[in-house]
Design a protein around this motif. Sequence first.
Motif, PDB file in Angstrom:
ATOM      1  N   UNK A  89      -9.147  15.600  -4.941  1.00  0.00           N
ATOM      2  CA  UNK A  89      -8.744  15.085  -3.503  1.00  0.00           C
ATOM      3  C   UNK A  89      -8.537  15.833  -2.708  1.00  0.00           C
ATOM      4  N   UNK A  90      -8.477  15.532  -1.532  1.00  0.00           N
ATOM      5  CA  UNK A  90      -8.122  16.271  -0.354  1.00  0.00           C
ATOM      6  C   UNK A  90      -7.875  15.384   0.966  1.00  0.00           C
ATOM      7  N   UNK A  91      -6.759  15.962   1.645  1.00  0.00           N
ATOM      8  CA  UNK A  91      -6.214  15.056   3.003  1.00  0.00           C
ATOM      9  C   UNK A  91      -5.589  13.778   2.326  1.00  0.00           C
ATOM     10  N   UNK A  92      -4.774  13.482   3.498  1.00  0.00           N
ATOM     11  CA  UNK A  92      -3.883  12.333   2.840  1.00  0.00           C
ATOM     12  C   UNK A  92      -3.898  11.098   3.882  1.00  0.00           C
ATOM     13  N   UNK A  93      -3.352  10.111   3.726  1.00  0.00           N
ATOM     14  CA  UNK A  93      -3.743   8.683   4.232  1.00  0.00           C
ATOM     15  C   UNK A  93      -2.656   7.698   3.760  1.00  0.00           C
ATOM     16  N   UNK A  94      -3.287   6.456   4.128  1.00  0.00           N
ATOM     17  CA  UNK A  94      -2.926   5.240   3.395  1.00  0.00           C
ATOM     18  C   UNK A  94      -3.625   5.248   2.285  1.00  0.00           C
ATOM     19  N   UNK A  95      -3.130   4.524   1.014  1.00  0.00           N
ATOM     20  CA  UNK A  95      -3.841   4.621  -0.311  1.00  0.00           C
ATOM     21  C   UNK A  95      -3.732   3.096  -0.806  1.00  0.00           C
ATOM     22  N   UNK A  96      -4.750   2.557  -1.338  1.00  0.00           N
ATOM     23  CA  UNK A  96      -4.651   1.423  -2.063  1.00  0.00           C
ATOM     24  C   UNK A  96      -5.589   1.287  -3.247  1.00  0.00           C
ATOM     25  N   UNK A  97      -5.397   0.303  -4.059  1.00  0.00           N
ATOM     26  CA  UNK A  97      -6.463  -0.070  -4.990  1.00  0.00           C
ATOM     27  C   UNK A  97      -7.495  -1.104  -4.565  1.00  0.00           C
ATOM     28  N   UNK A  98      -8.648  -0.607  -4.679  1.00  0.00           N
ATOM     29  CA  UNK A  98      -9.769  -1.621  -4.297  1.00  0.00           C
ATOM     30  C   UNK A  98     -10.383  -1.880  -5.506  1.00  0.00           C
TER      31      UNK A  98
ATOM     32  N   UNK B 209       0.839  -1.298   0.020  1.00  0.00           N
ATOM     33  CA  UNK B 209       0.074  -0.060  -0.011  1.00  0.00           C
ATOM     34  C   UNK B 209       1.044   1.070   0.168  1.00  0.00           C
ATOM     35  N   UNK B 210       0.448   2.231  -0.447  1.00  0.00           N
ATOM     36  CA  UNK B 210       0.996   3.472  -0.543  1.00  0.00           C
ATOM     37  C   UNK B 210       0.891   4.274   0.884  1.00  0.00           C
ATOM     38  N   UNK B 211       1.860   4.820   1.386  1.00  0.00           N
ATOM     39  CA  UNK B 211       1.794   5.698   2.900  1.00  0.00           C
ATOM     40  C   UNK B 211       2.394   6.889   2.236  1.00  0.00           C
ATOM     41  N   UNK B 212       1.534   7.963   2.452  1.00  0.00           N
ATOM     42  CA  UNK B 212       1.542   9.394   1.837  1.00  0.00           C
ATOM     43  C   UNK B 212       1.391  10.217   2.975  1.00  0.00           C
ATOM     44  N   UNK B 213       2.389  10.949   3.568  1.00  0.00           N
ATOM     45  CA  UNK B 213       1.930  11.878   4.519  1.00  0.00           C
ATOM     46  C   UNK B 213       2.685  13.413   4.275  1.00  0.00           C
ATOM     47  N   UNK B 214       1.806  14.453   4.545  1.00  0.00           N
ATOM     48  CA  UNK B 214       2.314  15.849   4.266  1.00  0.00           C
ATOM     49  C   UNK B 214       2.773  16.296   5.476  1.00  0.00           C
ATOM     50  N   UNK B 215       3.605  17.397   5.390  1.00  0.00           N
ATOM     51  CA  UNK B 215       4.293  17.888   6.693  1.00  0.00           C
ATOM     52  C   UNK B 215       4.150  19.451   6.725  1.00  0.00           C
ATOM     53  N   UNK B 216       3.641  20.361   7.152  1.00  0.00           N
ATOM     54  CA  UNK B 216       3.603  21.763   7.235  1.00  0.00           C
ATOM     55  C   UNK B 216       2.877  22.559   5.869  1.00  0.00           C
ATOM     56  N   UNK B 217       2.503  23.767   5.896  1.00  0.00           N
ATOM     57  CA  UNK B 217       1.889  24.587   4.997  1.00  0.00           C
ATOM     58  C   UNK B 217       0.327  23.936   5.022  1.00  0.00           C
TER      59      UNK B 217
END
Length: 434
Positions: free
Chosen positions: A234-243, A162-170
């Motif tokens: 899209x808005x917000x980040x998280x774990x991503x996957x293909x369902x 799975x894709x783990x995508x994490x923003x930081x700042x701003x």
Amino acid sequence: PNATSSVTFNGTGAQLIGGSSTTTFANLELNKASGLLSLNAPVNVSGLLTMTAGDVSTTTANLLTVGISPAAPGSLAWTSGSVLGPIKRFISGTASSTQASGIFPVGLTSKNRYAQINYTSGLTTGGSITAEYVPGNCPVLYAGLPNSVDGQMIQNYENEGYWSITPNGGDLNSATYSIVLRGNNLSTVTSSLFMDRLRIIKSTSHTSWEMSGIGTHTAPVGGVSDFTIANTGMTGFSFFNIGSGNANPLPVELTYFAANCENGKDIKIKWTTASEENSERFIVERSRDLLQWEMVDEIAAAGNSNFSIDYQMIDADGISGVSYYRLIQVDIDGNQAIYGPISASCSDIENSMIVFPNPTKGNFTVEISSSENISNAQIQVTDLTGKVINERTTSILEGKTQFTFEGLDLQLGTYIINLNTGNGKINPVRVVVN
């Protein structure tokens, strides 16, 4: 470093960047025909990172970072190769849609599965994003599923990683972006017939798959062995996957799945396949809360068939009250697909009928709850003029029974699902095709 200097790693064996502190390059190129470049210390590329060939191994402590700030985000030119671990990129405070602004070339050895993130509106300050393709089952498992995404009922997720995508700042977490994920050589996607059922799913909480901020789905581009799938808005980040839906990815056409009370205490699980290809076995699992599952039993499959086959098993050790059952189909290569879940109880049940997903792109499932056994029931799909589009005669057992309708080639519009039982106890329902 000099802003115009460049270092190239182009050896054919294993190579290493070490040291006791961060190593900074103005420009760095990875062009390795073989062998792995490993980071044993943090590496920062202030200007251009060029990936032409080869993989680089990173960790959270030994991170690969592109850019030095939102005002100086650096750039990345990618052709081939993967980052095996996390990569951090600075994002400027302007919306853009170029590859250099948003690609994260993450993946596994010899399997690039990049994520591409491009901001489209609402971005003013920027920040940084760290992305990683994490191998293995996502810790979210099946929490929050099944759920409907853009008219498709999602019941499964790809379990290779799975894709783990994490923003930081701003304002990265509140601005609007588009995302592209690459499904390269996913062993669980094996048939082009089911590509249109794939959807991007995400888990902001990291405990359940949620559909908030998921945006608008864009159909997959490419073939079974290598494709991209995208969402916009899209808005917000998280774990991503293909369902995927309940008929993807294995070539087994399931038309009937039921779990019903028998003798006031046992649960009979029945299912019917219209066709099978390389099917090895079926596993029935039971749950109280849709989170923890235990195996009830397994039964050998037909292998290959192009005719209807009925299966059944009895759960004599059922849970009191409402319990849930799901069916796992395993093919000879070890690939799996999950059908359901479906609830069952030996308590009184209210007669009803629902259809999902609704609206739909054309394929849907009808779930019937019945307080009694009904023989020779007729399910009809009609248009609003009463013209019969499809019908089937079947038996319905006390409890819940699911019927899958696929390949009806329905035009856009509204259709009526009628259940003719002779007693008129279950009202018809509408399904919208859009």
